[in-house]
Design a protein around this motif. Structure first.
Motif, PDB file in Angstrom:
ATOM      1  N   MET A   1       0.671  -1.122   0.075  1.00 56.25           N
ATOM      2  CA  MET A   1      -0.041  -0.082  -0.150  1.00 56.25           C
ATOM      3  C   MET A   1       0.967   1.364   0.066  1.00 56.25           C
ATOM      4  O   MET A   1       1.703   1.256   0.722  1.00 56.25           O
ATOM      5  CB  MET A   1      -0.898  -0.161   1.448  1.00 56.25           C
ATOM      6  N   THR A   2       0.415   2.038  -0.922  1.00 51.28           N
ATOM      7  CA  THR A   2       1.406   3.383  -0.875  1.00 51.28           C
ATOM      8  C   THR A   2       1.116   4.233   0.181  1.00 51.28           C
ATOM      9  O   THR A   2       0.029   4.081   0.722  1.00 51.28           O
ATOM     10  CB  THR A   2       1.011   4.292  -2.184  1.00 51.28           C
ATOM     11  N   ASP A   3       2.144   5.387   0.327  1.00 52.48           N
ATOM     12  CA  ASP A   3       1.533   6.242   1.342  1.00 52.48           C
ATOM     13  C   ASP A   3       0.166   7.013   1.110  1.00 52.48           C
ATOM     14  O   ASP A   3      -0.568   7.454   2.116  1.00 52.48           O
ATOM     15  CB  ASP A   3       2.662   7.183   1.686  1.00 52.48           C
ATOM     16  N   GLU A   4      -0.004   7.571  -0.188  1.00 54.05           N
ATOM     17  CA  GLU A   4      -1.015   8.297  -0.666  1.00 54.05           C
ATOM     18  C   GLU A   4      -2.502   7.403  -0.273  1.00 54.05           C
ATOM     19  O   GLU A   4      -3.222   7.914   0.157  1.00 54.05           O
ATOM     20  CB  GLU A   4      -0.962   8.725  -2.021  1.00 54.05           C
ATOM     21  N   THR A   5      -2.299   6.270  -0.674  1.00 54.76           N
ATOM     22  CA  THR A   5      -3.492   5.110  -0.555  1.00 54.76           C
ATOM     23  C   THR A   5      -3.982   5.069   0.959  1.00 54.76           C
ATOM     24  O   THR A   5      -4.908   5.327   1.480  1.00 54.76           O
ATOM     25  CB  THR A   5      -3.254   3.737  -1.068  1.00 54.76           C
ATOM     26  N   TYR A   6      -2.740   5.132   1.962  1.00 54.78           N
ATOM     27  CA  TYR A   6      -3.093   4.879   3.240  1.00 54.78           C
ATOM     28  C   TYR A   6      -3.588   6.169   3.680  1.00 54.78           C
ATOM     29  O   TYR A   6      -4.616   6.347   4.566  1.00 54.78           O
ATOM     30  CB  TYR A   6      -1.672   4.656   3.860  1.00 54.78           C
ATOM     31  N   ARG A   7      -3.165   7.363   3.289  1.00 55.73           N
ATOM     32  CA  ARG A   7      -3.512   8.773   3.634  1.00 55.73           C
ATOM     33  C   ARG A   7      -5.154   8.962   3.247  1.00 55.73           C
ATOM     34  O   ARG A   7      -5.906   9.379   4.170  1.00 55.73           O
ATOM     35  CB  ARG A   7      -2.746   9.951   3.213  1.00 55.73           C
TER      36      ARG A   7
END
Length: 59
Positions: A1-7
């Motif tokens: 999971m990318t940081d942007e997806t997590y955010r």
């Protein structure tokens, strides 16, 4: 999971919980109402760039 997806996911959860609290319903009920109309993806996730800059206002 990318940081942007997590955010984006974190933001959606926060928005769902805040909305549920305002309507005095459970987070699960709020999620189901939004999911029924695909509003989590169409509004919260897809408009994250604009929405995440807004503050949470409680009355």
């Amino acid at each position: 999971m990318t940081d942007e997806t997590y955010r984006k996911i974190h933001f959606a959860v926060m928005a769902i919980e805040c909305g549920a609290k305002k309507l005095n319903i459970s987070g699960r009920e709020m999620e189901q109402r939004l999911q029924k109309q695909d509003l989590i993806r169409r509004r919260l996730i897809n408009h994250y760039g604009l929405l995440h800059t807004q503050s949470v206002v409680t009355i």
